[in-house]
Design an enzyme around this catalytic site. Structure first.
Site, mmCIF file in Angstrom:
data_model
loop_
_atom_site.group_PDB
_atom_site.id
_atom_site.type_symbol
_atom_site.label_atom_id
_atom_site.label_comp_id
_atom_site.label_asym_id
_atom_site.label_seq_id
_atom_site.Cartn_x
_atom_site.Cartn_y
_atom_site.Cartn_z
ATOM 1 N N HIS A 38 0.820 -1.222 0.000
ATOM 2 C CA HIS A 38 0.000 0.000 0.000
ATOM 3 C C HIS A 38 0.849 1.265 0.000
ATOM 4 O O HIS A 38 1.991 1.277 0.434
ATOM 5 C CB HIS A 38 -0.926 0.013 1.224
ATOM 6 C CG HIS A 38 -0.207 0.069 2.553
ATOM 7 N ND1 HIS A 38 0.370 -1.038 3.131
ATOM 8 C CD2 HIS A 38 0.029 1.096 3.409
ATOM 9 C CE1 HIS A 38 0.923 -0.698 4.290
ATOM 10 N NE2 HIS A 38 0.750 0.596 4.481
ATOM 11 N N ASP B 197 0.459 4.834 1.933
ATOM 12 C CA ASP B 197 -0.280 5.261 3.114
ATOM 13 C C ASP B 197 -1.397 6.237 2.738
ATOM 14 O O ASP B 197 -1.173 7.193 1.984
ATOM 15 C CB ASP B 197 0.657 5.932 4.135
ATOM 16 C CG ASP B 197 1.479 4.901 4.896
ATOM 17 O OD1 ASP B 197 1.049 3.731 4.969
ATOM 18 O OD2 ASP B 197 2.544 5.272 5.408
ATOM 19 N N HIS C 112 4.657 -0.027 0.435
ATOM 20 C CA HIS C 112 5.337 -0.830 1.449
ATOM 21 C C HIS C 112 4.404 -1.907 1.980
ATOM 22 O O HIS C 112 3.187 -1.872 1.743
ATOM 23 C CB HIS C 112 5.893 0.047 2.568
ATOM 24 C CG HIS C 112 4.875 0.920 3.216
ATOM 25 N ND1 HIS C 112 4.392 2.066 2.626
ATOM 26 C CD2 HIS C 112 4.217 0.809 4.397
ATOM 27 C CE1 HIS C 112 3.487 2.618 3.423
ATOM 28 N NE2 HIS C 112 3.357 1.875 4.499
ATOM 29 N N ARG D 202 5.769 6.319 14.666
ATOM 30 C CA ARG D 202 5.614 6.738 13.275
ATOM 31 C C ARG D 202 5.141 8.188 13.204
ATOM 32 O O ARG D 202 4.222 8.585 13.926
ATOM 33 C CB ARG D 202 4.576 5.817 12.646
ATOM 34 C CG ARG D 202 4.053 6.295 11.339
ATOM 35 C CD ARG D 202 2.949 5.376 10.892
ATOM 36 N NE ARG D 202 1.985 6.194 10.210
ATOM 37 C CZ ARG D 202 1.345 5.834 9.115
ATOM 38 N NH1 ARG D 202 1.511 4.644 8.610
ATOM 39 N NH2 ARG D 202 0.508 6.651 8.549
HETATM 40 O O1 LIG Z 1 4.947 -1.657 10.712
HETATM 41 C C1 LIG Z 1 5.602 -1.320 9.712
HETATM 42 O O2 LIG Z 1 6.719 -1.738 9.465
HETATM 43 C C2 LIG Z 1 5.002 -0.348 8.751
HETATM 44 C C3 LIG Z 1 3.537 -0.244 8.928
HETATM 45 C C4 LIG Z 1 2.910 0.692 7.936
HETATM 46 O O3 LIG Z 1 2.435 0.305 6.927
HETATM 47 C C5 LIG Z 1 2.951 2.116 8.208
HETATM 48 O O4 LIG Z 1 3.427 2.529 9.258
HETATM 49 O O5 LIG Z 1 2.497 2.876 7.352
HETATM 50 FE FE LIG Z 2 1.734 1.958 5.729
#
Ligand SMILES: O=C(O)CCC(=O)C(=O)O
Ligand SMILES: [Fe+2]
Length: 265
Positions: A97, A99, A241, A256
């Site tokens: 995806h 984000d 990702h 994040r």
């Molecule tokens: O947990 C992760 O490594 C990434 C998760 C994810 O898709 C995000 O944080 O946008």
């Molecule tokens: Fe993500």
């Protein structure tokens, strides 16, 4: 000339930057990191162990924070989203995806800071520049000017917003506002990326499935094995990702921060 200690991690996407403290970044170093980021789309900074405040300060250099109404941020840091192990069945990120592609202006950049890492729990990124560039001329022509409906189906399910699934129309081939390069903009067939504009789902799905599959071939991916203290940032305008959930009930904790982006065009 750059003085950054940068090692490309694949032929198409991601670079590792060593011997640099993100908590004490100078303006010159920031310019070098910015340039490297535009070139490699994903940057890995090992051994940073950033405090929450330093993570916020580093992220603030890239633009305004992008805040989502669908998730819960740290009470004392309203731009920092804690990622935790919610169990494999609840993982909304175990698929390829971009984000928040359902937003009219999806985030431009996401920056993760790894706090506790299980055995496993790698994350992968795809170069959507490379995905676009390796399409045939005929397919590039066919997709030029085409828009698709991107929907927040997975997220809406998780937060139980019933039938209110947010969605936006975006071009399937987008031009990166800083590099001017074209990237293939797709999503998971049928839920994240539902159909092409003015076409039925049935008409759209076979091609969406092809483009999704094409985007995620192993020769345009970087797979990151996390170590605590790593910071990884990615360009959400030219990469997808996938967070692999192969670690059962073990703790996996990352922070994040996302940066707001422009309307894709
Ligand atoms: O947990 C992760 O490594 C990434 C998760 C994810 O898709 C995000 O944080 O946008
Ligand atoms: Fe993500």
């Amino acid at each position: 000339m750059t003085t950054l200690e940068l090692t490309p991690l694949t032929g198409h996407v991601a670079g590792r930057v060593e011997e640099l403290s993100l908590a004490a970044l100078t303006d010159t170093e920031f310019e070098e990191v910015h340039e490297a980021f535009l070139e490699h789309s994903v940057l890995v900074f090992p051994g940073q162990h950033l405090s929450v405040d330093d993570h916020v300060a580093f992220a603030a250099r890239w633009g305004a924070f992008s805040i989502s109404p669908f998730v819960q941020y740290l009470p004392d840091h309203p731009q920092v989203l804690p990622l935790q192990n919610l169990g494999k069945a609840n993982a909304v990120t175990e698929n390829w995806h971009y984000d928040s592609s359902f937003l009219p202006q999806p985030p431009s950049i996401t920056i993760l800071s790894a706090r506790q890492i299980p055995t496993g729990g790698d994350t992968m990124w795809s170069s959507q520049y490379h995905a676009y560039e390796t399409l045939s001329d005929g397919m590039k022509r066919l997709l030029g000017g085409v828009r698709a409906e991107f929907a927040g189906t997975r997220l809406a399910k998780r937060v139980d917003k019933g039938s209110e699934v947010p969605s936006s129309l975006h071009p399937v081939v987008r031009t990166h506002p800083e590099t001017g390069r074209k990237a293939l903009f797709v999503g998971h067939p049928g839920d994240t990326m539902r159909r092409f504009e003015d076409m039925t789902t049935e008409e759209s799905l076979p091609l969406i499935e092809y483009l999704y599959e094409h985007s995620t071939q192993p020769d345009r991916l970087y797979r990151h094995r996390w170590t605590e203290g790593d910071v990884v940032m990615w360009d959400n305008r030219c990469t997808m990702h996938y967070a692999i959930h192969d670690y059962g009930e073990q703790t996996r904790s990352l922070h994040r921060i996302s940066i707001s982006g422009d309307t894709p065009h």
